[in-house]
Design an enzyme around this catalytic site. Structure first.
Site, mmCIF file in Angstrom:
data_model
loop_
_atom_site.group_PDB
_atom_site.id
_atom_site.type_symbol
_atom_site.label_atom_id
_atom_site.label_comp_id
_atom_site.label_asym_id
_atom_site.label_seq_id
_atom_site.Cartn_x
_atom_site.Cartn_y
_atom_site.Cartn_z
ATOM 1 N N GLY A 246 1.045 -0.882 -0.051
ATOM 2 C CA GLY A 246 0.030 0.044 -0.075
ATOM 3 C C GLY A 246 0.883 1.163 0.300
ATOM 4 C CB ALA B 107 2.638 7.321 2.089
ATOM 5 C CE LYS C 57 -1.775 8.052 12.917
ATOM 6 N NZ LYS C 57 -1.850 8.529 11.348
ATOM 7 N NE ARG D 237 -4.575 7.025 4.797
ATOM 8 C CZ ARG D 237 -3.748 5.799 4.684
ATOM 9 N NH1 ARG D 237 -3.205 5.338 3.183
ATOM 10 N NH2 ARG D 237 -3.140 5.628 5.417
ATOM 11 C CD GLN E 73 -5.082 0.493 8.343
ATOM 12 O OE1 GLN E 73 -4.648 0.269 9.359
ATOM 13 N NE2 GLN E 73 -6.229 0.744 8.543
HETATM 14 N N1 LIG Z 1 0.019 5.968 4.596
HETATM 15 C C1 LIG Z 1 0.072 6.128 5.817
HETATM 16 O O1 LIG Z 1 1.118 7.072 5.320
HETATM 17 C C2 LIG Z 1 0.671 5.776 6.640
HETATM 18 C C3 LIG Z 1 2.080 5.824 8.018
HETATM 19 C C4 LIG Z 1 2.593 5.564 8.480
HETATM 20 C C5 LIG Z 1 1.520 4.651 8.847
HETATM 21 N N2 LIG Z 1 0.433 3.789 8.180
HETATM 22 C C6 LIG Z 1 0.302 2.807 8.903
HETATM 23 O O2 LIG Z 1 0.326 1.349 7.484
HETATM 24 C C7 LIG Z 1 -0.743 0.266 7.573
HETATM 25 C C8 LIG Z 1 -0.375 0.342 5.910
HETATM 26 O O3 LIG Z 1 -0.882 1.437 6.146
HETATM 27 P P1 LIG Z 1 -1.415 1.726 3.870
HETATM 28 O O4 LIG Z 1 -0.958 3.109 4.481
HETATM 29 O O5 LIG Z 1 -0.158 1.377 3.604
HETATM 30 O O6 LIG Z 1 -2.734 0.740 3.451
HETATM 31 P P2 LIG Z 1 -3.009 2.077 2.238
HETATM 32 O O7 LIG Z 1 -4.540 2.278 2.966
HETATM 33 O O8 LIG Z 1 -2.444 2.729 1.676
HETATM 34 O O9 LIG Z 1 -3.411 0.369 1.323
HETATM 35 C C9 LIG Z 1 -4.321 -1.107 1.880
HETATM 36 C C10 LIG Z 1 -3.558 -1.740 2.090
HETATM 37 O O10 LIG Z 1 -4.681 -2.578 2.338
HETATM 38 C C11 LIG Z 1 -4.159 -3.866 1.591
HETATM 39 N N3 LIG Z 1 -5.626 -4.903 1.520
HETATM 40 C C12 LIG Z 1 -6.871 -4.741 1.154
HETATM 41 N N4 LIG Z 1 -7.831 -5.711 1.771
HETATM 42 C C13 LIG Z 1 -6.445 -6.217 2.103
HETATM 43 C C14 LIG Z 1 -6.575 -7.733 2.274
HETATM 44 N N5 LIG Z 1 -8.291 -8.875 2.240
HETATM 45 N N6 LIG Z 1 -6.405 -8.567 2.843
HETATM 46 C C15 LIG Z 1 -4.672 -7.899 3.070
HETATM 47 N N7 LIG Z 1 -4.246 -6.729 2.339
HETATM 48 C C16 LIG Z 1 -5.280 -6.429 2.251
HETATM 49 C C17 LIG Z 1 -3.431 -3.881 -0.229
HETATM 50 O O11 LIG Z 1 -3.177 -4.519 -0.619
HETATM 51 C C18 LIG Z 1 -2.715 -2.138 0.874
HETATM 52 O O12 LIG Z 1 -1.571 -2.441 1.228
HETATM 53 C C19 LIG Z 1 -1.264 1.275 8.154
HETATM 54 O O13 LIG Z 1 -1.699 0.300 9.575
HETATM 55 C C20 LIG Z 1 -1.277 2.063 8.461
HETATM 56 O O14 LIG Z 1 -1.987 2.750 9.517
HETATM 57 C C21 LIG Z 1 0.404 4.079 6.804
HETATM 58 O O1 LIG Z 2 -3.368 9.306 6.796
HETATM 59 P P1 LIG Z 2 -3.756 8.536 8.026
HETATM 60 O O2 LIG Z 2 -4.769 9.624 8.971
HETATM 61 O O3 LIG Z 2 -3.884 7.148 8.281
HETATM 62 O O4 LIG Z 2 -2.264 8.871 8.494
HETATM 63 C C1 LIG Z 2 -1.205 8.050 8.147
HETATM 64 C C2 LIG Z 2 -0.001 8.215 8.657
HETATM 65 O O5 LIG Z 2 0.362 7.652 10.047
HETATM 66 C C3 LIG Z 2 0.196 9.354 9.536
HETATM 67 O O6 LIG Z 2 1.363 9.592 10.494
#
Ligand SMILES: NC(=O)c1ccc[n+]([C@@H]2O[C@H](COP(=O)([O-])OP(=O)(O)OC[C@H]3O[C@@H](n4cnc5c(N)ncnc54)[C@H](O)[C@@H]3O)[C@@H](O)[C@H]2O)c1
Ligand SMILES: O=P(O)(O)OC[C@H](O)CO
Length: 446
Positions: free
Chosen positions: A112, A251, A305, A369, A398
């Site tokens: 993702g 991200a 958060k 988001r 989330q």
């Molecule tokens: N996006 C950010 O800015 C960011 C930053 C820090 C931490 N995080 C954390 O990282 C984690 C991943 O979030 P993200 O933002 O990369 O995801 P995302 O929302 O960008 O993408 C969705 C992800 O979920 C996966 N997915 C969807 N349905 C699925 C299923 N049935 N089984 C398995 N995987 C499935 C997809 O393949 C994809 O990898 C989360 O816990 C998020 O809180 C995100």
């Molecule tokens: O876009 P959000 O709200 O899922 O937050 C993304 C990261 O967790 C920020 O640290």
């Protein structure tokens, strides 16, 4: 690493010639052990330079660092011997491949937005440290079509519009992705972690014995209705040591190399070699890493958060400005500290001042988001699922699901009244209360 544990009438002293991290892991082991035996203790931590003690216990070397744990009650049970042997046994991390000197192979599980952005960071570092890492990293993603696109264009068109380095190998077969890996980085939404772990063989039958790092922000409930953290789930299901990385890390900003910070909690019990290796895997000039051994608080802050930023979205949705949002962030932090003090009483307040704490709550409340989608949720009658699809186009929210878990954990303990901010956010996201109910919750939460 040389370790020596002594017991006397007043104290247990643990002598170590290495780092603070070891003290932290020992302290946690002692705390867990003593909790089981209903002992209380106070931990003091100071440098011991008394040469007679050093000679007496045959401790050598300069700059000896020797923490002492003093017990409030002077009642060590006979089973304390099991504690001594567990403390002096080989660390679990010593048994992983990360503790040898062979270059480690790294796999990021989750293609993702965050998995892709962190892969870019890691891909740069494995090239920088050829002695430590295999020059190619694996990015596991479920969708074969997307894998083909990334392989061809180097862009994850669905999640992150940034060119990815050529030493990232996209793989859509999970077993192939992890089969030769020494370090597994988990970056999928928390809802899917059990499904994914279920498909991975346990460490005992994996040939390199990997360590894990969870980048996942979310909480879970175990079979007894208690809190279970993502690192605990991965560790339990795969039988590997797992740490966490969390921070104010949108991200796209990290992928664009805008200066950011993150908090790293290496796997425990700690190994200086693994800690250093993980630091080098993540840290860059634009992605500053600080280490914190209070893993439960780091993880819980990252999850809560997401609820706080839903609160910020509600404030935006009702058209209030930054004063109210600042009050909401403060209420969220106050309730986060209360929550952590209940579910992880050994927490350190200082962890909230690491990047994973207040900083992430602020960043997400302005640029995340959850904030964006919940603002539209308040302004429309559309469901969360529809808005998630329309606004995020495949990315996952989330916050509301974490709010649900938090609410169930609190409800199980009859604690909802003490958490008016979190409880009201959950009810608003379920359309059980009007969005303006958040204003009353702010009053009550003081
Ligand atoms: N996006 C950010 O800015 C960011 C930053 C820090 C931490 N995080 C954390 O990282 C984690 C991943 O979030 P993200 O933002 O990369 O995801 P995302 O929302 O960008 O993408 C969705 C992800 O979920 C996966 N997915 C969807 N349905 C699925 C299923 N049935 N089984 C398995 N995987 C499935 C997809 O393949 C994809 O990898 C989360 O816990 C998020 O809180 C995100
Ligand atoms: O876009 P959000 O709200 O899922 O937050 C993304 C990261 O967790 C920020 O640290």
């Amino acid at each position: 690493m040389s370790r020596k544990l002594l017991a006397n009438q007043q104290a247990i002293r643990f002598y170590s010639s290495t780092y603070n991290s070891i003290y932290e892991s020992i302290k946690i082991k002692l705390q867990n052990h003593l909790k089981n035996h209903e002992f209380q203790f106070k931990a003091h931590h100071h440098t011991y330079s008394d040469t007679s003690i050093r000679n007496q216990h045959k401790i050598s070397g300069d700059g000896l660092w020797s923490p002492t744990l003093h017990f409030e009650k002077n009642q060590l049970s006979p089973s304390s011997s099991s504690l001594y042997s567990s403390l002096s046994s080989t660390s679990e991390l010593d048994q992983t491949n990360c503790n040898n000197d062979k270059p480690r192979r790294v796999t990021v599980i989750g293609g993702g937005s965050w998995g892709s952005a962190i892969s870019k960071v890691i891909a740069g570092n494995v090239t920088k440290y050829p002695d430590l890492f295999d020059p190619e990293i694996v990015l596991y993603l479920r969708d074969e079509n997307l894998r083909l696109v990334i392989e061809k264009t180097r862009v994850n068109i669905r999640y992150l519009q940034i060119k990815l380095p050529t030493n990232i190998k996209p793989v859509s077969d999970l077993k192939e992705a992890i089969s030769r890996s020494d370090v597994l980085i988990f970056a999928i939404p928390h809802e899917y972690i059990k499904d994914v772990c279920f498909k991975i063989p346990k460490r005992s039958i994996l040939t390199p014995r990997p360590v894990g790092v969870s980048l996942i922000k979310g909480l879970h409930i175990d079979g007894n209705g208690n809190l279970e953290r993502t690192t605990q789930i991965i560790s339990r299901m795969l039988d590997i040591p797992v740490g966490a990385l969390s921070g104010a890390n949108v991200a796209l900003s990290v992928a664009k190399e805008e200066f950011s910070e993150a908090t790293l909690s290496p796997p425990l019990p700690s190994s200086p070699k693994v800690d250093e290796m993980l630091n080098k895997l993540f840290a860059t000039s634009y992605f500053k890493i600080s280490t914190c051994y209070d893993t439960p608080t780091v993880e819980i802050c990252g999850a809560l958060k997401n609820v706080i930023s839903c609160g910020a979205g509600i404030i935006d949705g009702i058209g209030y400005g930054v004063n109210t949002k600042a009050a909401a962030i403060r209420a969220g932090i106050r309730e986060s500290i209360r929550f952590v003090s209940i579910f992880h009483p050994e927490y350190k307040l200082s962890t909230f001042f690491e990047n994973c704490g207040i900083a992430d709550a602020i960043g997400s409340s302005f640029g995340g988001r959850n904030r964006k989608v919940i603002e539209q949720f308040v302004k429309s009658t559309k469901s969360l699922a529809v808005l998630e699809r329309e606004i995020l186009g495949g990315q996952k929210l989330q916050g509301p699901s974490t709010g649900e878990v938090v609410n169930r954990l609190l409800d199980n303990r009859n604690l909802c009244d003490q958490f008016p901010f979190f409880t009201t956010i959950h009810r608003i996201c379920n359309r059980e209360e009007e969005p303006r109910a958040i204003l009353k919750a702010l009053e009550l939460s003081c």
